[in-house]
Design a protein around this motif. Structure first.
Motif, mmCIF file in Angstrom:
data_model
loop_
_atom_site.group_PDB
_atom_site.id
_atom_site.type_symbol
_atom_site.label_atom_id
_atom_site.label_comp_id
_atom_site.label_asym_id
_atom_site.label_seq_id
_atom_site.Cartn_x
_atom_site.Cartn_y
_atom_site.Cartn_z
ATOM 1 N N THR A 305 0.829 -1.206 0.000
ATOM 2 C CA THR A 305 0.000 0.000 0.000
ATOM 3 C C THR A 305 0.866 1.259 0.000
ATOM 4 O OG1 THR A 305 -1.520 -1.231 1.377
ATOM 5 C CG2 THR A 305 -1.872 1.145 1.258
ATOM 6 N N MET A 306 1.789 1.321 0.944
ATOM 7 C CA MET A 306 2.555 2.559 1.110
ATOM 8 C C MET A 306 3.633 2.727 0.046
ATOM 9 S SD MET A 306 0.973 4.068 3.357
ATOM 10 C CE MET A 306 1.981 5.512 3.526
ATOM 11 N N GLU A 325 11.111 -5.200 -4.394
ATOM 12 C CA GLU A 325 10.163 -6.113 -3.738
ATOM 13 C C GLU A 325 10.849 -7.446 -3.454
ATOM 14 O OE1 GLU A 325 7.593 -7.219 -2.314
ATOM 15 O OE2 GLU A 325 6.312 -5.454 -2.115
ATOM 16 N N GLU A 384 5.617 -3.737 9.151
ATOM 17 C CA GLU A 384 5.904 -3.033 10.399
ATOM 18 C C GLU A 384 6.486 -4.030 11.408
ATOM 19 O OE1 GLU A 384 5.993 0.037 10.759
ATOM 20 O OE2 GLU A 384 5.232 0.741 12.691
ATOM 21 N N LYS A 389 12.946 -4.663 9.581
ATOM 22 C CA LYS A 389 13.465 -3.331 9.234
ATOM 23 C C LYS A 389 14.954 -3.211 9.578
ATOM 24 C CE LYS A 389 9.082 -0.839 9.473
ATOM 25 N NZ LYS A 389 8.549 -0.481 8.188
ATOM 26 N N ASN A 409 9.552 4.477 6.630
ATOM 27 C CA ASN A 409 8.163 4.927 6.679
ATOM 28 C C ASN A 409 7.422 4.297 7.871
ATOM 29 O OD1 ASN A 409 5.770 6.185 5.557
ATOM 30 N ND2 ASN A 409 5.123 4.158 4.904
ATOM 31 N N SER A 411 5.351 3.435 11.097
ATOM 32 C CA SER A 411 4.271 4.195 11.723
ATOM 33 C C SER A 411 4.531 4.394 13.214
ATOM 34 C CB SER A 411 2.948 3.448 11.611
ATOM 35 O OG SER A 411 2.682 3.095 10.301
HETATM 36 P P1 NAI Z 1 1.969 -3.779 3.041
HETATM 37 O O1 NAI Z 1 1.866 -5.071 3.760
HETATM 38 O O2 NAI Z 1 0.853 -3.335 2.162
HETATM 39 O O3 NAI Z 1 3.292 -3.770 2.160
HETATM 40 C C1 NAI Z 1 4.542 -4.225 2.574
HETATM 41 C C2 NAI Z 1 5.279 -4.708 1.348
HETATM 42 O O4 NAI Z 1 6.631 -4.905 1.684
HETATM 43 C C3 NAI Z 1 4.751 -6.020 0.811
HETATM 44 O O5 NAI Z 1 4.377 -5.850 -0.545
HETATM 45 C C4 NAI Z 1 5.935 -6.980 0.937
HETATM 46 O O6 NAI Z 1 6.005 -7.901 -0.132
HETATM 47 C C5 NAI Z 1 7.097 -6.013 0.946
HETATM 48 N N1 NAI Z 1 8.278 -6.527 1.657
HETATM 49 C C6 NAI Z 1 8.342 -7.128 2.851
HETATM 50 N N2 NAI Z 1 9.611 -7.433 3.159
HETATM 51 C C7 NAI Z 1 10.364 -7.020 2.124
HETATM 52 C C8 NAI Z 1 11.754 -7.068 1.842
HETATM 53 N N3 NAI Z 1 12.598 -7.591 2.688
HETATM 54 N N4 NAI Z 1 12.187 -6.538 0.669
HETATM 55 C C9 NAI Z 1 11.311 -5.995 -0.207
HETATM 56 N N5 NAI Z 1 9.993 -5.940 0.024
HETATM 57 C C10 NAI Z 1 9.528 -6.448 1.168
HETATM 58 O O7 NAI Z 1 2.272 -2.692 4.165
HETATM 59 P P2 NAI Z 1 2.005 -1.132 4.127
HETATM 60 O O8 NAI Z 1 0.661 -0.856 4.637
HETATM 61 O O9 NAI Z 1 2.419 -0.608 2.803
HETATM 62 O O10 NAI Z 1 3.014 -0.616 5.244
HETATM 63 C C11 NAI Z 1 4.410 -0.535 5.024
HETATM 64 C C12 NAI Z 1 5.023 0.313 6.106
HETATM 65 O O11 NAI Z 1 4.419 1.613 6.098
HETATM 66 C C13 NAI Z 1 4.830 -0.208 7.521
HETATM 67 O O12 NAI Z 1 5.973 0.099 8.269
HETATM 68 C C14 NAI Z 1 3.613 0.566 8.017
HETATM 69 O O13 NAI Z 1 3.610 0.672 9.411
HETATM 70 C C15 NAI Z 1 3.882 1.909 7.372
HETATM 71 N N6 NAI Z 1 2.712 2.749 7.175
HETATM 72 C C16 NAI Z 1 1.515 2.242 6.779
HETATM 73 C C17 NAI Z 1 0.425 3.073 6.580
HETATM 74 C C18 NAI Z 1 -0.870 2.545 6.086
HETATM 75 O O14 NAI Z 1 -1.883 3.261 6.144
HETATM 76 N N7 NAI Z 1 -0.925 1.341 5.570
HETATM 77 C C19 NAI Z 1 0.518 4.529 6.826
HETATM 78 C C20 NAI Z 1 1.843 4.984 7.152
HETATM 79 C C21 NAI Z 1 2.877 4.106 7.353
#
Ligand code: NAI
Ligand code: 3HC
Length: 699
Positions: A305-306, A325, A384, A389, A409, A411
């Motif tokens: 998403t982010m 990714e 997260e 991380k 990024n 949270s």
């Molecule tokens: P998400 O689960 O939609 O996306 C995470 C992505 O990271 C997945 O596509 C996954 O395949 C990829 N990934 C995981 N490990 C990886 C690696 N080692 N190398 C490359 N890609 C990898 O999560 P989302 O919602 O995008 O959140 C991501 C971060 O942003 C988290 O830290 C979250 O806390 C933060 N965040 C989320 C918000 C939200 O509204 N969803 C708002 C602000 C921050």
């Protein structure tokens, strides 16, 4: 500390060029029409009228624009004569013809100045508008009287009640601007003046045109505006003022003035102007003097998403992106989603098809962090999870070039701990975007203990390029926004358990001004997100904290809100929300289990408790230095959390209530729950000293 005086020393210059008298506004950066400019304009018109050699007068602006309008820093203070309406009447009444050159922008009083001239020319790229309504005002120096005399009534109403920026070409088409000129503003001024002398550019006094505004058009506009939420006073008063344009100009101007002064006294005006200034004040940070590092390329890790939203936002700003990714499939999906976002921009008219193609060519989606060895900035947006991380940051430390900015990024997680995983904590910073990241304007810039000043400056410069509102935050659980949210969100649950329905709480807060109440927001965002956070925090939850299990019970049924078709509400029809009877039953069961006999809450009490909780935690965030000033908290809520703009942000709103009254409220609530309701030290200090949060913004 925050007021940066617009240069007052040299606010205006008068000169002559043969038969042409030139008046150049020179009160940069925006040529605001402060007292010195107003007096200067009045004197200059008189002086040039008295000069026999001069046959025509031309007004233009030095710097980037003709004028951004009245000096809004004078609002709320004792008015200093001459008033702008008198100055503009002086220009309109000039015996010698006056022409105005519009370059850059002519907004508010700036456009009203041009309307009081006898002819107007515009330079390419210029924009005009009467944005007063967005500040809770109406054009108060003749705009509501002169604009409808020049252009069709419905267009005048639309421009004034929307406050929109009108491109110069459209202004010419409407008859607001006579024609497009060329050259520098000064050259255009001399040329336009000569055209007036030769008769090529006709002149007339706008105020002498007589019109009869159509009642039916006025009433249709009133009806449409009355339906808007939140229902603010300014748009309707704009129409009332426009209705007076059928009167002789002097009477119409009087009516306009009366309505303008009524709005000037309203709290909405204060809140909206605070919101305008907040967007600019947050740029003034302790690291302002540091030189930003160049950002010509970026890496984004994680295409969820982010990551997808962040990559889109970077590309929109023209910054090439390498997205990483976990595997080629994920990389391909992320690539497709980013392209889809860019296509959406083309559909909405935000981007040309050509630019879209260029931006797509700037995107690569890969696997393996090695691809990030040469990028200037990295933004990590993976799960997260601290272990994931820190693992990534250890790798980045090994792979990235020296001086690359390493952003996360996260949270909630501790940016100091993430930075400590590298040998270069000075380059690590939190870049907390909000979802959807290519649309939401807020960026919390989280400065860790060792983050270097130029890294902070780089984050702000990059945010500027991305047209984001960057706000500086210190490190704590949830930073400024999510920390405050986590606190006040609890009070909504407490009120629910104690007897208010979730429907009533949502409606009361929506009537107050929020676009959506907290339970409807939960359903929209997905209830599972909060559920996961609560589980994570369970081990450290203080024993004295009241815990409401309703949301957990709903999630245990697999109901996560809109995405599962039900949560607090049912979404069988995606456009409507009806309370989910099973959720209501869960609420009843939880009340029974806790032995609570429900009591009623008035809508006012709901709003008071919710806002007091929000203000309390916001005050603590300032007290601890997580936010440097109250205005930083206000900006976070205005640009990231849908806080009603006319209320100016939580701490601007707090000043409406007053620190002493807030302390009294909290002490009252504390009788029921002394753990949750505690008076923040800062609030008590303000109450004792009789100061306000606004005072702290000035220090
Ligand atoms: P998400 O689960 O939609 O996306 C995470 C992505 O990271 C997945 O596509 C996954 O395949 C990829 N990934 C995981 N490990 C990886 C690696 N080692 N190398 C490359 N890609 C990898 O999560 P989302 O919602 O995008 O959140 C991501 C971060 O942003 C988290 O830290 C979250 O806390 C933060 N965040 C989320 C918000 C939200 O509204 N969803 C708002 C602000 C921050
Ligand atoms: N009065 C006083 N200061 C103003 C101002 C104004 N009208 N407009 C902008 N400023 C200040 C900003 O606060 C900022 O200060 P800072 O440097 O201390 O942060 C500085 O000027 C530069 O502003 P921006 O960063 O916004 O500069 P941009 O070049 O990006 O944009 C602008 C310029 C398009 C003019 C934009 O500032 C703007 O939209 N300004 C407000 C326009 C407006 O609403 N005018 C109506 C005023 S009300 C009025 O005219 C009443 C009349 O009808 C009687």
């Amino acid at each position: 500390m925050m007021d940066h005086p617009v240069t007052e020393q040299k606010s205006l210059r008068v000169e002559t060029d043969g038969e042409v008298g030139l008046i150049a506004l020179d009160n940069q950066p925006v040529n605001a029409l402060g007292q010195a400019v107003r007096q200067g304009l009045l004197d200059a018109v008189a002086e040039l009228n008295a000069n026999d050699a001069v046959k025509v007068i031309a007004i233009y602006g030095e710097g980037k624009m003709l004028s951004g309008g009245a000096d809004i820093r004078e609002f709320g203070k004792t008015p200093q004569p001459p008033g702008l309406p008198d100055v503009l009447n002086g220009i309109e009444g000039s015996a010698k013809p006056v022409v105005a050159v519009i370059h850059g922008v002519a907004f508010g009083g700036g456009l009203e100045l041009a309307l009081s001239a006898h002819a107007r020319v515009g330079l390419p790229g210029a924009r005009v508008g009467l944005p007063e309504v967005t500040l809770g005002l109406l054009p108060g120096a003749g705009g509501t009287q002169r604009l409808p005399r020049l252009i069709p009534l419905d267009s005048a109403i639309e421009i004034i009640t929307s406050g929109r920026h009108v491109p110069v070409a459209e202004a010419v088409e409407l008859g607001l601007v006579d024609w497009l000129a060329e050259g520098t503003p000064r050259e255009a001024a001399i040329k336009a003046a000569r055209d007036v002398l030769s008769g090529a550019l006709p002149t007339r006094r706008t105020g002498e045109i007589s019109i009869k505004p159509d009642e039916a058009v006025l009433n249709a506009a009133r009806e449409k505006l009355a339906k808007k939420r939140p229902a603010l006073a300014a748009p309707l008063k704009c129409v009332d003022a426009i209705a007076a344009s059928g009167l002789p100009i002097a009477e119409g101007l009087k009516a306009e003035r009366r309505l303008f002064l009524e709005l000037m006294d309203s709290p909405d005006r204060q809140g909206l102007i605070h919101a305008f200034q907040a967007e600019r004040m947050v740029k003034h940070i302790p690291e302002s003097a540091a030189q930003p590092r160049p950002v010509e390329s970026a890496g984004v890790i994680g295409g969820g998403t982010m990551g997808v939203g962040i990559a889109t936002a970077l590309l929109q700003a023209g910054i090439p992106v390498t997205l990483i990714e976990m595997d080629p499939n994920h990389a391909k999906t992320a690539h497709e989603r980013i392209v889809k976002n860019l296509d959406g921009g083309v559909k909405r008219g935000k981007m040309s098809a050509e630019t879209r193609d260029q931006r797509v060519a700037m995107l690569t989606a890969e696997t393996g962090l090695e691809h990030l060895s040469q990028v200037d900035v990295v933004i990590e947006a993976v799960f997260e999870d601290m272990k994931v991380k820190t693992g990534i940051f250890r790798d980045l430390d090994r792979i990235c070039k020296p001086g690359a900015v390493l952003g996360t990024n996260t949270s909630y997680l501790d940016v100091n701990e993430i930075a400590a995983a590298t040998s270069r904590p000075q380059d690590v910073i939190g870049l907390h975007f909000f979802s959807p990241a290519h649309i939401m304007r807020l960026l919390e810039v989280v400065v860790a203990d060792k983050t270097a000043p130029d890294v902070v400056a780089t984050a702000f410069a990059m945010a500027g390029k991305m047209k984001k509102v960057a706000v500086r935050s210190g490190v704590c659980d949830g930073f400024i926004g999510n920390r405050i949210l986590a606190h006040y969100r609890m009070v909504a649950d407490y009120m629910l358990l104690d007897g208010a329905s979730f429907e009533q709480i949502d409606r009361a807060l929506e009537d107050f001004g929020f676009a959506m109440g907290p339970f409807a927001v939960g359903d929209l965002a997905g209830l599972d997100i909060g559920w996961a956070t609560r589980k994570r925090k369970a081990p450290t939850r203080p024993a004295e904290e009241r815990y409401v299990r309703i949301a957990d019970r709903i999630c245990e049924q697999g109901w996560f809100g809109r995405k599962t078709g039900r949560g607090y509400y049912l979404y069988d029809d995606p456009k409507s929300r009806t309370p989910n009877p099973d959720a209501v039953a869960i609420v009843d069961a939880e009340r029974a289990a806790e032995g609570i006999s429900s009591r009623t809450f008035s809508d006012d009490e709901i709003v008071a408790r919710y806002m007091t909780a929000m203000i309390s935690e916001a005050a603590r965030v300032v007290e601890e230095g997580i936010a440097h000033r109250p205005v930083d908290v206000d900006a976070v809520f205005l640009f990231g959390y849908g806080f009603p703009r006319h209320l100016g942000g939580p701490l601007n709103y707090a000043d409406r209530i007053g620190a002493a009254a807030l302390v009294e409220r909290i002490e009252g609530y504390a009788k029921e729950d002394p753990h949750y309701w505690q008076v923040p030290k800062l609030l008590r200090e303000l109450a004792q000293s009789g100061r306000s949060f606004a005072d702290l913004n000035k220090e």
